[in-house]
Design a protein around this motif. Structure first.
Motif, PDB file in Angstrom:
ATOM      1  N   ASP A   1       0.871  -1.177   0.000  1.00 39.70           N
ATOM      2  CA  ASP A   1       0.000   0.000   0.000  1.00 39.70           C
ATOM      3  C   ASP A   1       0.900   1.216   0.000  1.00 39.70           C
ATOM      4  O   ASP A   1       1.656   1.445   0.947  1.00 39.70           O
ATOM      5  CB  ASP A   1      -0.882  -0.011   1.256  1.00 39.70           C
ATOM      6  CG  ASP A   1      -1.559   1.346   1.471  1.00 39.70           C
ATOM      7  OD1 ASP A   1      -2.049   1.934   0.477  1.00 39.70           O
ATOM      8  OD2 ASP A   1      -1.584   1.829   2.621  1.00 39.70           O
TER       9      ASP A   1
ATOM     10  N   ASP B   1      -5.884   2.877  -4.460  1.00 43.69           N
ATOM     11  CA  ASP B   1      -6.067   2.511  -3.051  1.00 43.69           C
ATOM     12  C   ASP B   1      -7.551   2.369  -2.725  1.00 43.69           C
ATOM     13  O   ASP B   1      -7.949   1.481  -1.971  1.00 43.69           O
ATOM     14  CB  ASP B   1      -5.390   3.528  -2.126  1.00 43.69           C
ATOM     15  CG  ASP B   1      -5.783   4.974  -2.430  1.00 43.69           C
ATOM     16  OD1 ASP B   1      -6.361   5.224  -3.515  1.00 43.69           O
ATOM     17  OD2 ASP B   1      -5.510   5.856  -1.594  1.00 43.69           O
TER      18      ASP B   1
ATOM     19  N   ASP C   1     -12.533   6.363   3.255  1.00 42.13           N
ATOM     20  CA  ASP C   1     -11.118   6.122   3.545  1.00 42.13           C
ATOM     21  C   ASP C   1     -10.538   7.412   4.098  1.00 42.13           C
ATOM     22  O   ASP C   1     -10.325   8.381   3.368  1.00 42.13           O
ATOM     23  CB  ASP C   1     -10.383   5.674   2.279  1.00 42.13           C
ATOM     24  CG  ASP C   1      -8.965   5.184   2.600  1.00 42.13           C
ATOM     25  OD1 ASP C   1      -8.351   5.718   3.544  1.00 42.13           O
ATOM     26  OD2 ASP C   1      -8.471   4.274   1.905  1.00 42.13           O
TER      27      ASP C   1
HETATM   28 MG   LIG Z   1      -4.330   5.147   2.179  1.00 41.78          MG
END
Ligand SMILES: [Mg+2]
Ligand code: FES
Ligand SMILES: [Mg+2]
Lengths: 645, 645
Positions: A218, A362, A383
């Motif tokens: 990530d 993402d 998020d």
């Molecule tokens: Mg992130």
């Protein structure tokens, strides 16, 4: 042009620069990490360094106290080298120690991971990553059977395994003669399946240790997290994370895009994440797991659109100018050598596709992991990391938008703010009578600052105890020595921890500017969500599930987040926290070959809503910058709580 | 360990080496070219340098005269550095000036090239190299049409041109945003067709200069030749050639394989041909033609098996040990960046496949160009370059073998030998009475040595004028001051040119050792051909055509070559010379996409015959080392000529 040498302590890294060079730039050149959230504009005050000796010029700033100045503390971005200097930097401690809630060894049995895997398996998607091994024995060459090594291997693979027309990279071919002979022509051939047939990616001795590995990554604006997976046992065998070294070029994507447009900037900023961050984490992983880098043969990467551009070295300039166009949504399948990722050079690189300039891979990865793409019910997925991205929808429709929340949820642009790492205050309550706070600190250390979940608690508690009003103004009436006026900044502030109890002896305070910044961040998220829902004729009441992901962290108190108007005031049982869903999606794409197609379908299916062109957005935003909101009907439980008082 | 500095004149390149380092190795490290045909074993005497100053140790050698020694001349490979030195080297003049008979600009209309092209076209193979351009205009992005650049391009290509699922390399993607905007979204997209679909290899402004180019390369052991072709007009627009810089590691493939097995040797020897030779020639070509390297998008390479291994950096060790197994016959399709060829990094690299360890892609390329693969008649194809490779056959059967002829046909291992370059004597006749020679020299310069065709003339003329007998021994009876005894080497010699007329003031002579070496070379070729024919029950009488190719050159006198027993004594009209057929085949593979499959078929169809295991080979070879042969019945016209005398 006159040259000066700057030595950075404690690393003793040094660099020769022309007189007049900016000290932050000198540090970047020397490979010395200095956190610079505002990108070197003298606004964030985080690039503090201590001048030990040497001549320099400086620009004035209100971000340093006279006490700071006496100790030799300066802001690197406002300091210019005028002679040989020695400078002390709290180097990279910040970067390397950032706590990232990720996926840990053994987590393949963790509930969140199992649940995400099940979502795929229910659809008939198998846990197959596209790697297969063939243990093969070749007849040894002789004058009568003098076929070349590669053709000999091809012949046997065809006859015995019906494998033909595979691609073989030059790297494999180069050492094939030695490897075959060192192993008496008994080897394990490892293949990677691809769209256009197979590729022979490795030949190696046949023994138990010959496994294959993959990494999922990530790439966050602030933090980077990597997991190492054994592709045979499907076990997570190591995890590592750190700050994104690109932070030295600015805390947000815009500063980084700007830096990338300078001479050689794109190369440097690419290298900061590839060499400086990801490759270092890979070093750490292979050491922990005691494996060879060459055996890592698949890698998956999820990051926002700017991060994927910078990671690949692709021109990001048009992301930030209207009409906000990225270079690509879906990037071609690449190899590690194309990018410089330090694993097997022929390893497959899968970059999870973006949706638009401000909704990236993402989020797509998160959508995969949360299962919105197959959900019957209406899901609101938030998020909350360095920015805030929202997805609303279900299997039939998925809308998405980006809120310009900035880095406040990770402690950015807040004077006392910091990331969730040792020394961060992550929980706060305030006694309604004495106005004395009670805090919890991460790690067994003295407090240094306050992270996202702590700030949410702090604001909620200050609001409920009457220290701040709904505009975020600090009351001048209350009697407490913790509430005081800051003469330098000309604003009111509240002392959370007295200097005698803190790590650096300075009071940890929050002032009205900080509060205002945080309110803007939460206002952006709430109003963004609301507008997104309205754009298809829905309201918060239509939301069946709220899934929260990202750096805001596990310790987020939903109740407090509702109290300040960050999250909608709906049934608490609808909320759940999924952690780093970007990493989780990358993990799924690593282990499930078909998931790599699924993320493409998801990215295709998501409709990007540009909030800034939505007529009512500005009004919605302003209303949402209050505590909790100007329209109290949206927050009935907050209203009833306030009414109780 | 003590370090010494060696400075090489006239380039002034210098290097620091440990005391005791071999001077030839020091030169290699310093990037100074010294020809070393014997690979540094002190046998060839070609690595002459002049010591200007400094301490050194040396091994004794009979290859230097006392006069040489007085002048400071030493053999680099027998000299060891003992202190700081200054050394003069006739650097790389030899390498760079080697004349390679290749294909020149305008030669697309040359008869040999036309004929080779026609051979393909008769089979329905079209002149299509697999490149196509699309001039495209994209709608400019807006908030309402905010599709990413790459997806925008894909959308238009699909809608307007029905092109989809193409691969796009990262290099193209990186600059796509800038290129699109600099050209107002009107660009030319260039695609390369491949086995697994198309690849977008370039986007560029649409203008007349936007052509695409290809290079075809013959990687010879001794010389490398490159042509630059415009892939739109199919014109040869530039040519360049030079010696193969690998010569500093040895003249023959065996020395190079041995060098490659030393620590770091493979990398160095790869770099010598890729960076030191091919990339320099590419520099020369693009300067001549005034084009950009980025626009060269296809490249084809033909070389012998060792050359293709070294060029790719593939382990060559097992080529030279029984049972003589190469790493590969056919290498996968690669990109320029995989090898480091300095053209468009994504350019296609096509390496013409090998047959066996000692019959490589250069011969397969030659077979393509000569048309043996479609010939009804029996063709004997001889490539007389650094070694000698033979093919015999027709469309139904092709046999091939390698003769260990060594480099004699290019002047190697002959004291007066040199390559066909200015200063080389390439034609010689000898007055039967006076025994005085008449010579022709290449270029308007004083003679320096004798090249292959000159040596053939010389031997034939010496034989016919009675200076040598059929064993190659120089007569001691003849009265001529040109015939004398060499006291150092203890052999007879014949003076071809007196020192007063030569470039360096030294007599150009040929001695019995030289003659013996040359006889072995020609014997290897003749006996090889004969054994090859016999292995399928044929004799020289069954040969319908003899095609000669390679470095032996255009000036070869067939009559003389028959006279010495190099070529078979058959009808002269059956002979033809095709020049550099390896380069010609590479040229065809560049322009005719289908030719790339054809060479694979050819390599598959060719049967390699290992001469050394053929029972009668050794006897055949010994018989063929006489002038012209022990069995005079094989050379009836030579017999009748000798009988006439
Ligand atoms: Mg992130
Ligand atoms: S004698 Fe020195 S290289 Fe041959
Ligand atoms: Mg050749």
């Amino acid at each position: 042009m006159e040259k000066c040498t700057v030595i950075f302590k404690p690393s003793n890294k040094s660099i020769s620069v022309t007189k007049g060079t900016n000290l932050l730039e000198a540090a970047r050149k020397a490979g010395v990490f200095i956190d610079a959230p505002c990108g070197g504009k003298g606004r964030c005050g985080k690039c503090r360094v201590k001048i030990i000796s040497g001549d320099y010029k400086e620009e004035i700033t209100s971000l340093l106290t006279s006490e700071d100045r006496q100790k030799g503390i300066r802001l690197a971005c406002l300091t210019f080298v005028e002679g040989d200097m020695i400078v002390e930097v709290e180097e990279s401690k910040q970067v390397q120690n950032i706590l990232v809630e990720g996926i840990k060894p053994g987590d393949e049995k963790n509930e969140r991971v199992l649940k995400a895997s099940k979502l795929l398996e229910e659809e008939g998607i198998k846990k197959e990553c596209g790697v297969f091994n063939i243990d093969i024995e070749l007849p040894e060459p002789s004058i009568d059977d003098n076929v070349a090594d590669f053709e000999r291997l091809k012949r046997e693979l065809k006859v015995k395994y019906n494998i033909e027309n595979f691609f073989c990279s030059l790297n494999v071919l180069k050492n094939m003669p030695k490897i075959l002979r060192e192993n008496n022509f008994k080897v394990r051939a490892t293949f990677l399946k691809g769209k256009n047939g197979c590729e022979l990616i490795r030949i190696k001795a046949r023994n138990k240790e010959t496994s294959t590995y993959g990494i999922c990554v990530d790439i966050g604006t602030t933090t980077v997290a990597v997991n190492l997976i054994d592709l045979e046992s499907n076990k997570i065998i190591a995890a590592a994370s750190s700050g994104n070294l690109q932070m030295q070029y600015g805390g947000d994507v815009i500063s980084r895009i700007i830096y990338a447009s300078t001479e050689g900037g794109l190369e440097k900023i690419k290298s900061a994440v590839v060499d400086g961050t990801i490759n270092r984490l890979i070093d750490e992983l292979v050491k922990k797991a005691n494996i060879e880098k060459q055996d890592i043969i698949i890698s998956t990467f999820a990051g926002n659109t700017t991060m994927t551009h910078l990671f690949l070295g692709v021109e990001p300039a048009y992301i930030r100018v209207e009409p906000y166009i990225p270079a690509f949504r879906e990037c071609p399948e690449l190899k590690a050598k194309d990018i410089g990722i330090d694993i097997n050079p022929e390893a497959k690189v899968i970059v999870i596709p973006n949706v638009a300039s401000y909704v990236g891979g993402d989020i797509v990865s998160g959508v995969l992991a949360t299962g919105i793409w197959k959900e019957e019910k209406n899901v609101l997925f938030m998020d909350l990391g360095t920015n805030g991205e929202i997805v609303f929808g279900n299997k039939d429709l998925m809308l998405t938008c980006a809120c310009s929340a900035g880095p406040a949820f990770e402690g950015g642009e807040i004077s006392c703010g910091m990331r969730a790492m040792p020394g961060a205050i992550d929980e706060i309550s305030i006694d309604r009578k004495t106005l004395e706070p009670k805090i919890r600190v991460i790690g067994n250390v003295k407090p240094k600052g306050i992270c996202g979940s702590g700030l949410i608690d702090l604001l909620a508690e200050m609001f409920l105890s009457g220290i701040i009003n709904s505009k975020g103004e600090i009351s001048k009436e209350l009697e407490s020595d913790r509430i005081r006026f800051d003469e330098d900044l000309y604003v009111m502030e509240y002392v959370v921890v007295w200097g005698k109890e803190t790590a650096d002896g300075r009071d940890i305070t929050i002032n009205e500017i900080d509060i205002s910044n945080f309110l803007k961040a939460k206002g952006a998220v709430y109003s963004g969500s609301n507008v997104l829902l309205k754009s298809v004729g829905f309201s918060m009441d239509d939301v069946d599930k709220v899934i929260i992901a990202g750096g805001i962290g596990q310790n987020l108190h939903i109740e407090n987040a509702i109290m300040i108007g960050l999250l909608p005031d709906i049934d608490r049982s609808k909320f759940s926290y999924i952690g780093n869903s970007s990493l989780l999606g990358a993990y799924l794409c690593l282990l499930y070959e078909q998931a790599r197609d699924k993320v493409k379908e998801i990215a295709d299916a998501m409709t990007y809503v540009e909030l800034s062109v939505y007529p009512s957005y500005m009004d919605e935003f302003i209303s949402a910058c209050f505590l909790p909101h100007t329209d109290m009907n949206l927050f009935p439980s907050v209203m009833s709580l306030l009414n109780q008082k």
